[in-house]
Design an enzyme around this catalytic site. Structure first.
Site, short mmCIF file in Angstrom:
data_model
loop_
_atom_site.label_atom_id
_atom_site.label_comp_id
_atom_site.label_asym_id
_atom_site.label_seq_id
_atom_site.Cartn_x
_atom_site.Cartn_y
_atom_site.Cartn_z
N HIS A 233 0.81 -1.22 0.00
CA HIS A 233 0.00 0.00 0.00
C HIS A 233 0.84 1.27 0.00
O HIS A 233 0.37 2.33 0.42
CB HIS A 233 -0.94 0.00 1.21
N GLU A 263 -3.13 -6.75 -9.37
CA GLU A 263 -1.78 -6.49 -8.87
C GLU A 263 -0.82 -7.45 -9.56
O GLU A 263 -1.08 -8.65 -9.65
CB GLU A 263 -1.74 -6.65 -7.35
N GLU A 359 -3.43 -13.64 -3.50
CA GLU A 359 -2.43 -12.58 -3.66
C GLU A 359 -1.21 -12.81 -2.77
O GLU A 359 -0.97 -12.09 -1.80
CB GLU A 359 -3.04 -11.21 -3.38
#
Length: 404
Positions: A233, A263, A359
């Site tokens: 982030h 991503e 992820e």
């Protein structure tokens, strides 16, 4: 206009706006809550979070220091908004809307009292209500018992409807549009923010062209390079891309309050041997994780198996967060269906209708061969007998060494 109307009023303006969800879908959500209320002797629920108000009404508020709410009883559903928002909350809400003004500090609580006459037990979101807010509610509603509705609502939201799946698929498609814009903009010497702007603009334009009416807000791109890839982030900066550098693509279109994500690990021009080795291992974890997501699988068991893959390569110490989470009404500022996260301490069994990500990420610190943050991210919709991967953008070294 009476004196009371100066403080609390129905400030309706225009007609109800387009929504991707049918009246039947919105009614189902509210009625599911009413069934829970009836079974738990709860007279009404006061929602105050972004995600729950958006889920039950379709309206996503902008707080800006003010209080907002939605009261659902067995017969009514009403959002509570501030006068500064005009008639937009009415247009966006499935149900009624009540507006309070700034003329007195307690006008928000006047609205709550107006909507909860005779209520003995009121559901509130324990995980969203601050100590100060709770004290103010207790003062405004003397004798009312507060019970938690946050957990119950989370489990309702965790199972998505077919209409939600349709919107999430649109989001995943638009993620891929953003990803293509990132790949086209990457070049040695280009600053991170220029890549981010290109992707966000592409997604915004695609969202605008995909619906008869849509509020364009909160879509964003985190594009990171070099050491900035160490956190998932980390914000965009004015750092310039270097040839041979690790890059992180993170595209997030926001559509009617629904978040989707793409991503990917990228490299600019070339990838060195040490980095390629780490990248390929993380891709192997990602592929296995995609295989493990299916109905009946337990979140913690998925995490445990993937941990073993990292452990055999001595990479587990570099893993930085869980392996995935639920998707729906969610943003970097609000929302989390914490009961559906692929972590060692979550024993939830995956069910058809859930939407989860895979992820995996490892972060190797500066000075380590292959230093940087490696992360892939796909979104899957759980079906009756498996899972549908709705992310189309390719991953891995054969696709994402970018030479422009």
């Amino acid at each position: 206009m009476t004196q009371d109307m100066l403080h609390v009023m129905e400030w309706h303006n225009g007609d109800k706006a387009f929504t991707p969800f049918s009246d039947a879908e919105m009614q189902r959500r509210q009625d599911d809550l009413r069934k829970w209320m009836a079974g738990n002797d709860v007279d009404a629920a006061l929602f105050t979070s972004f995600h729950c108000i958006a889920y039950y009404s379709g309206w996503l508020y902008c707080a800006f220091g003010r209080k907002y709410g939605m009261v659902i009883t067995q017969t009514q559903a009403t959002t509570i908004s501030a006068g500064i928002d005009g008639g937009q909350p009415w247009r966006r809400s499935f149900g009624n809307n009540l507006t309070y003004t700034d003329w007195r500090r307690d006008n928000y609580y006047r609205a709550v009292r107006q909507l909860t006459p005779g209520v003995r037990r009121l559901g509130i979101e324990f995980d969203q209500v601050s100590l100060d807010f709770r004290r103010q509610l207790e003062s405004a509603l003397p004798g009312v018992e507060f019970v938690d509705v946050g957990q119950a609502s989370m489990w309702m939201r965790a199972i998505k409807s077919a209409e939600e799946h349709a919107l999430i698929r649109q989001g995943a498609r638009i993620c891929d549009v953003g990803g293509a814009a990132v790949a086209a903009a990457v070049k040695a010497g280009v600053p991170e923010y220029e890549v981010s702007i290109a992707a966000t603009n592409a997604m915004t334009r695609e969202i605008a062209g995909s619906f008869p009416f849509v509020e364009l807000m909160d879509s964003w791109t985190w594009f990171q390079s070099g050491i900035n890839t160490d956190g998932a982030h980390n914000p965009v900066t004015n750092k310039r891309i270097k040839s041979g550098e690790i890059l992180s693509l993170n595209c997030f279109p926001m559509i009617f309050g629904y978040y989707t994500a793409l991503e990917r690990t990228l490299f600019c021009d070339s990838v060195d041997a040490a980095s390629l080795d780490i990248w390929e291992k993380n891709v192997a974890v990602h592929r296995r994780g995609l295989e493990l997501i299916k109905p009946g699988a337990k979140c913690n068991e998925i995490a445990t198996e993937l941990n073993e893959m990292y452990r055999q390569w001595d990479l587990l110490k570099y893993r930085s967060f869980g392996y995935g989470h639920s998707f729906g009404v969610l943003c970097h500022y609000y929302g989390r269906e914490a009961g559906v996260e692929l972590r060692e301490d979550i024993e939830t069994v995956l069910q058809p209708g859930m939407v989860v990500s895979m992820e995996p990420m490892v972060m190797l610190p500066e000075g380590t061969p292959g230093a940087g943050g490696y992360r892939e991210h796909d979104i899957l919709i759980l079906t009756e007998d498996g899972a549908e991967n709705i992310t189309g953008f390719p991953f891995g070294p054969e696709h994402n060494v970018i030479c422009n």
